[in-house]
Design a protein around this motif. Sequence first.
Motif, PDB file in Angstrom:
ATOM      1  N   MET A   9       0.831  -1.197   0.000  1.00 52.74           N
ATOM      2  CA  MET A   9       0.000   0.000   0.000  1.00 52.74           C
ATOM      3  C   MET A   9       0.870   1.253   0.000  1.00 52.74           C
ATOM      4  N   GLY A  10       1.955   1.225   0.770  1.00 52.81           N
ATOM      5  CA  GLY A  10       2.861   2.370   0.802  1.00 52.81           C
ATOM      6  C   GLY A  10       3.488   2.647  -0.550  1.00 52.81           C
ATOM      7  N   LEU A  11       3.828   1.582  -1.262  1.00 53.72           N
ATOM      8  CA  LEU A  11       4.434   1.768  -2.582  1.00 53.72           C
ATOM      9  C   LEU A  11       3.475   2.492  -3.524  1.00 53.72           C
ATOM     10  N   VAL A  12       2.245   2.028  -3.629  1.00 51.47           N
ATOM     11  CA  VAL A  12       1.314   2.655  -4.575  1.00 51.47           C
ATOM     12  C   VAL A  12       0.791   3.990  -4.053  1.00 51.47           C
ATOM     13  N   THR A  13       0.958   4.256  -2.760  1.00 50.41           N
ATOM     14  CA  THR A  13       0.580   5.566  -2.206  1.00 50.41           C
ATOM     15  C   THR A  13       1.368   6.683  -2.867  1.00 50.41           C
ATOM     16  N   ALA A  14       2.557   6.370  -3.374  1.00 49.31           N
ATOM     17  CA  ALA A  14       3.368   7.382  -4.055  1.00 49.31           C
ATOM     18  C   ALA A  14       2.643   7.978  -5.245  1.00 49.31           C
ATOM     19  N   SER A  15       1.672   7.262  -5.801  1.00 49.48           N
ATOM     20  CA  SER A  15       0.935   7.812  -6.933  1.00 49.48           C
ATOM     21  C   SER A  15       0.148   9.059  -6.547  1.00 49.48           C
ATOM     22  N   ALA A  16      -0.246   9.196  -5.281  1.00 46.22           N
ATOM     23  CA  ALA A  16      -1.038  10.356  -4.850  1.00 46.22           C
ATOM     24  C   ALA A  16      -0.241  11.659  -4.923  1.00 46.22           C
ATOM     25  N   ALA A  40      -5.729  13.764   2.583  1.00 46.52           N
ATOM     26  CA  ALA A  40      -6.095  15.081   2.071  1.00 46.52           C
ATOM     27  C   ALA A  40      -4.903  16.031   2.128  1.00 46.52           C
ATOM     28  N   ALA A  41      -4.111  15.951   3.192  1.00 46.91           N
ATOM     29  CA  ALA A  41      -2.933  16.807   3.318  1.00 46.91           C
ATOM     30  C   ALA A  41      -1.930  16.522   2.201  1.00 46.91           C
ATOM     31  N   THR A  42      -1.736  15.245   1.871  1.00 45.20           N
ATOM     32  CA  THR A  42      -0.819  14.898   0.785  1.00 45.20           C
ATOM     33  C   THR A  42      -1.254  15.535  -0.529  1.00 45.20           C
ATOM     34  N   VAL A  43      -2.559  15.481  -0.813  1.00 49.89           N
ATOM     35  CA  VAL A  43      -3.067  16.067  -2.055  1.00 49.89           C
ATOM     36  C   VAL A  43      -2.959  17.584  -2.024  1.00 49.89           C
ATOM     37  N   ARG A  44      -3.441  18.210  -0.948  1.00 42.85           N
ATOM     38  CA  ARG A  44      -3.449  19.673  -0.877  1.00 42.85           C
ATOM     39  C   ARG A  44      -2.026  20.241  -0.843  1.00 42.85           C
TER      40      ARG A  44
END
Length: 473
Positions: free
Chosen positions: A76-83, A309-313
């Motif tokens: 999950m952490g690996l694909v989280t990089a896509s965000a 949300a913080a990662t996106v913003r």
Amino acid sequence: MDRPAQISDSKLPPGNPWRAELRATASLAWPLILTNLTMSLIGATDVLMVGWLGAEELAASSLGFNLAMICAIFCMGLVTASAPMMASEIGRMAHSVRDLRRTFRQAMWAAFTVMIPFWIFLWNTEAVLLFMGQVPELAAKAAVYVRAYMWSILFFLFTLVARNFLSTLEKPIWSLIIGVAGVIGNAIFNYILIFGKLGFPALGLMGAGIGSVLTNMLMFGGMVLVLLFHPKFRRYQLFGRFWRPDWHRYAQLWRLGLPIAVTMGLEGGIFAGAVLLMGLIDTASVAAHAIALQIASLTFMVPMGLAQAATVRVGIGFGKRDPVWIQRAGWTSFVLGTGFMSVMALFIWMFPWQLAGLFMEGNTPQNMEVLQLAVSFLAIAALFQIFDGAQVVGAGMLRGLHDTKIPMIIAAFGYWVIGIGVGAGLAFWLDWRGLGIWIGLASGLGIVAVLMLSRWMMRERIGLLPAQSLSKR
């Protein structure tokens, strides 16, 4: 609608940027929070129904599930990089289509790639648990569960990549709708397969694992339908030429995602490690830990959603090279996350018996022992709620800045040197048993929270902001 960064800007009325950021963050975060809650409810449903089979089955499934979750959280952490990658691409160019499609595609490729060695590992769950000193009967039952459950992880990762895409476009409501469908589907699948309803055989733990596979297939199928046919998403053609490689972007995702994977693996691993330590004490401690951890996980879904949300913003601000945007986005999520967890800490501290009683009735001496232990663990869980919220939102803020390597080191030190070290010492050297393990967990989370926040506050001084952005001050 296809220009999410500009939509966000349009929501920021002049002269009141902090209130506007609060609204923008809340509108993005609440579907993410509820989606995370649905994921936790799926796990809670598993714990609840397996708990009806008995304390031994609950302990075995807890051992197997936590071993599988170490693997799942790493992936999950690996694909989280896509965000953060997609968010910064939106920040640089609001009309981005090709870059988002390529990042989405390579994240799916990475999910499949990373799962292959973990499937081999999880197939040998019984041998792994025996090597770790677990009770042979529990290890054998855990293996039955995991050999069915492990196939669900890939579909979960594919769904997560789709969720990251929808979050980047600030349209996470579809993730929530599909998550609700997953909760309902999981309850139905588990009830039928675990207990043998509607003409199916009673499969017990294996049925719980198969139910998870069907649930995650259902949710990914729902995501595919939304992405293919919704008019706001189909122009991205996310599944077009899916076989086409983009090795540079694939490598970039691994460079950014591998430290996130290690960080999240260390974070999830500390709780899974705590389960294994509990298994060295007795079966009642394992079952009580599963109940207390499930309750704590439910509250954790809120700051986790705020971290996403913080990662996106923050990521959009990073792409725009706007330090003022970055500051407001990060602190808004942090205050919301820690504030909520402070309230939840008080709630858990006031009502531990009522909460633990939702998972098991005290109608036998064995069950009453489990409940008493769970209540004692919840007293400590209430204390570390604030630390848990602070560390996860802090990590999300730093990911928005594409800062992942140092947070990985912080996590390794805090979770495993402090968390497991203190917990094991108190549990076995001072004979505090399960209570000592939970005190260790709280200590590790506290250290990580302080160090993450300190790094965020020094972000300009240590060069986390793009040099070009400083001229905008």
